[in-house]
Design a protein around this motif. Sequence first.
Motif, PDB file in Angstrom:
ATOM      1  N   GLY A   8       0.657  -2.047  -2.529  1.00  0.00           N
ATOM      2  CA  GLY A   8       1.923  -1.803  -3.216  1.00  0.00           C
ATOM      3  C   GLY A   8       1.916  -2.148  -4.692  1.00  0.00           C
ATOM      4  N   VAL A   9       0.761  -2.493  -5.236  1.00  0.00           N
ATOM      5  CA  VAL A   9       0.719  -2.899  -6.641  1.00  0.00           C
ATOM      6  C   VAL A   9       1.086  -1.746  -7.577  1.00  0.00           C
ATOM      7  CG1 VAL A   9      -1.716  -2.473  -7.145  1.00  0.00           C
ATOM      8  CG2 VAL A   9      -0.532  -4.320  -8.294  1.00  0.00           C
ATOM      9  N   SER A  10       0.752  -0.523  -7.214  1.00  0.00           N
ATOM     10  CA  SER A  10       1.097   0.620  -8.080  1.00  0.00           C
ATOM     11  C   SER A  10       2.611   0.784  -8.174  1.00  0.00           C
ATOM     12  CB  SER A  10       0.434   1.902  -7.584  1.00  0.00           C
ATOM     13  OG  SER A  10       0.810   2.176  -6.253  1.00  0.00           O
ATOM     14  N   ALA A  11       3.311   0.563  -7.077  1.00  0.00           N
ATOM     15  CA  ALA A  11       4.774   0.640  -7.108  1.00  0.00           C
ATOM     16  C   ALA A  11       5.345  -0.499  -7.948  1.00  0.00           C
ATOM     17  CB  ALA A  11       5.340   0.587  -5.697  1.00  0.00           C
ATOM     18  N   ASN A  12       4.709  -1.648  -7.887  1.00  0.00           N
ATOM     19  CA  ASN A  12       5.197  -2.790  -8.656  1.00  0.00           C
ATOM     20  C   ASN A  12       5.005  -2.584 -10.154  1.00  0.00           C
ATOM     21  OD1 ASN A  12       6.562  -5.206  -8.312  1.00  0.00           O
ATOM     22  ND2 ASN A  12       4.710  -6.408  -8.588  1.00  0.00           N
ATOM     23  N   ILE A  13       3.897  -1.996 -10.539  1.00  0.00           N
ATOM     24  CA  ILE A  13       3.657  -1.694 -11.950  1.00  0.00           C
ATOM     25  C   ILE A  13       4.693  -0.687 -12.443  1.00  0.00           C
ATOM     26  CG2 ILE A  13       2.054  -0.564 -13.554  1.00  0.00           C
ATOM     27  CD1 ILE A  13      -0.225  -1.823 -11.842  1.00  0.00           C
ATOM     28  N   PRO A  60      15.177   2.615  -6.291  1.00  0.00           N
ATOM     29  CA  PRO A  60      14.303   3.415  -5.423  1.00  0.00           C
ATOM     30  C   PRO A  60      12.859   2.905  -5.408  1.00  0.00           C
ATOM     31  CG  PRO A  60      15.701   4.859  -6.710  1.00  0.00           C
ATOM     32  CD  PRO A  60      15.897   3.466  -7.245  1.00  0.00           C
ATOM     33  N   VAL A  61      12.399   2.426  -6.540  1.00  0.00           N
ATOM     34  CA  VAL A  61      11.037   1.880  -6.598  1.00  0.00           C
ATOM     35  C   VAL A  61      10.961   0.590  -5.788  1.00  0.00           C
ATOM     36  CG1 VAL A  61       9.210   1.045  -8.118  1.00  0.00           C
ATOM     37  CG2 VAL A  61      10.637   2.955  -8.832  1.00  0.00           C
ATOM     38  N   ASP A  62      12.005  -0.225  -5.854  1.00  0.00           N
ATOM     39  CA  ASP A  62      12.005  -1.465  -5.075  1.00  0.00           C
ATOM     40  C   ASP A  62      12.063  -1.206  -3.578  1.00  0.00           C
ATOM     41  OD1 ASP A  62      11.656  -3.248  -7.097  1.00  0.00           O
ATOM     42  OD2 ASP A  62      13.771  -3.731  -7.331  1.00  0.00           O
ATOM     43  N   VAL A  63      12.855  -0.219  -3.174  1.00  0.00           N
ATOM     44  CA  VAL A  63      12.889   0.140  -1.754  1.00  0.00           C
ATOM     45  C   VAL A  63      11.506   0.613  -1.312  1.00  0.00           C
ATOM     46  CG1 VAL A  63      13.834   1.807  -0.081  1.00  0.00           C
ATOM     47  CG2 VAL A  63      15.358   0.652  -1.692  1.00  0.00           C
ATOM     48  N   LEU A  81       2.144   3.262   8.337  1.00  0.00           N
ATOM     49  CA  LEU A  81       3.346   4.086   8.224  1.00  0.00           C
ATOM     50  C   LEU A  81       3.343   4.998   6.994  1.00  0.00           C
ATOM     51  CD1 LEU A  81       6.053   1.400   9.109  1.00  0.00           C
ATOM     52  CD2 LEU A  81       5.023   3.106  10.633  1.00  0.00           C
ATOM     53  N   TYR A  82       2.813   4.484   5.886  1.00  0.00           N
ATOM     54  CA  TYR A  82       2.859   5.224   4.627  1.00  0.00           C
ATOM     55  C   TYR A  82       1.478   5.242   3.981  1.00  0.00           C
ATOM     56  CZ  TYR A  82       7.730   3.804   5.306  1.00  0.00           C
ATOM     57  OH  TYR A  82       8.968   3.563   5.822  1.00  0.00           O
ATOM     58  N   LYS A  83       1.165   6.356   3.331  1.00  0.00           N
ATOM     59  CA  LYS A  83      -0.132   6.488   2.654  1.00  0.00           C
ATOM     60  C   LYS A  83      -0.093   5.913   1.235  1.00  0.00           C
ATOM     61  CE  LYS A  83      -1.056  10.689   5.213  1.00  0.00           C
ATOM     62  NZ  LYS A  83      -0.921  12.136   5.161  1.00  0.00           N
ATOM     63  N   GLY A  84       1.071   5.851   0.642  1.00  0.00           N
ATOM     64  CA  GLY A  84       1.228   5.356  -0.715  1.00  0.00           C
ATOM     65  C   GLY A  84       2.672   5.517  -1.152  1.00  0.00           C
ATOM     66  N   PRO A  85       2.972   5.222  -2.422  1.00  0.00           N
ATOM     67  CA  PRO A  85       4.358   5.298  -2.891  1.00  0.00           C
ATOM     68  C   PRO A  85       5.003   6.678  -2.752  1.00  0.00           C
ATOM     69  CG  PRO A  85       2.990   4.157  -4.501  1.00  0.00           C
ATOM     70  CD  PRO A  85       2.069   4.693  -3.453  1.00  0.00           C
TER      71      PRO A  85
END
Length: 142
Positions: A8-13, A60-63, A81-85
């Motif tokens: 999840g680091v890409s979503a955090n950035i 939306p990014v936080d969710v 469940l998910y492949k990425g953001p």
Amino acid sequence: LIPGLWRGVSANILRSVLFTSAVLPCNSVLKEKSRMRPGLTRDGFCSFVASCIGVFIINPVDVTRTRLYNQPVDEKGRGVLYKGPVDTVIQIGRKEGIPALWKGVGAHFVRAGPHTVLSLVLIGMLQRNTRRLKQWQLGIPI
């Protein structure tokens, strides 16, 4: 264990870049366009509005980030469940509807809003005091 730290680091950035890119210019423009006198009231009001806009943009990014962090993983440490953001956003949109990306926006503001407002008000105070100090050093009447 170590690869799990990066999940999840890409979503955090993206979250950090979006929030800062929205809040700082929004606060500056609001202060410039405001008819209020410079001071704590103007700083507080403008930073509050900027914070609301910032939280709305990044929720939306936080969710997405929360879903990525909390999903179960397989034996190789990959999310099941998910492949990425992007996949997370698509699945949330399909299964729960686009408004689901703003789940918890009120609670998010209660957490992030005061921090942002206090930070920007403090920055405004420091800017005004620095300006006054420079004027005093140059012998310009304050």
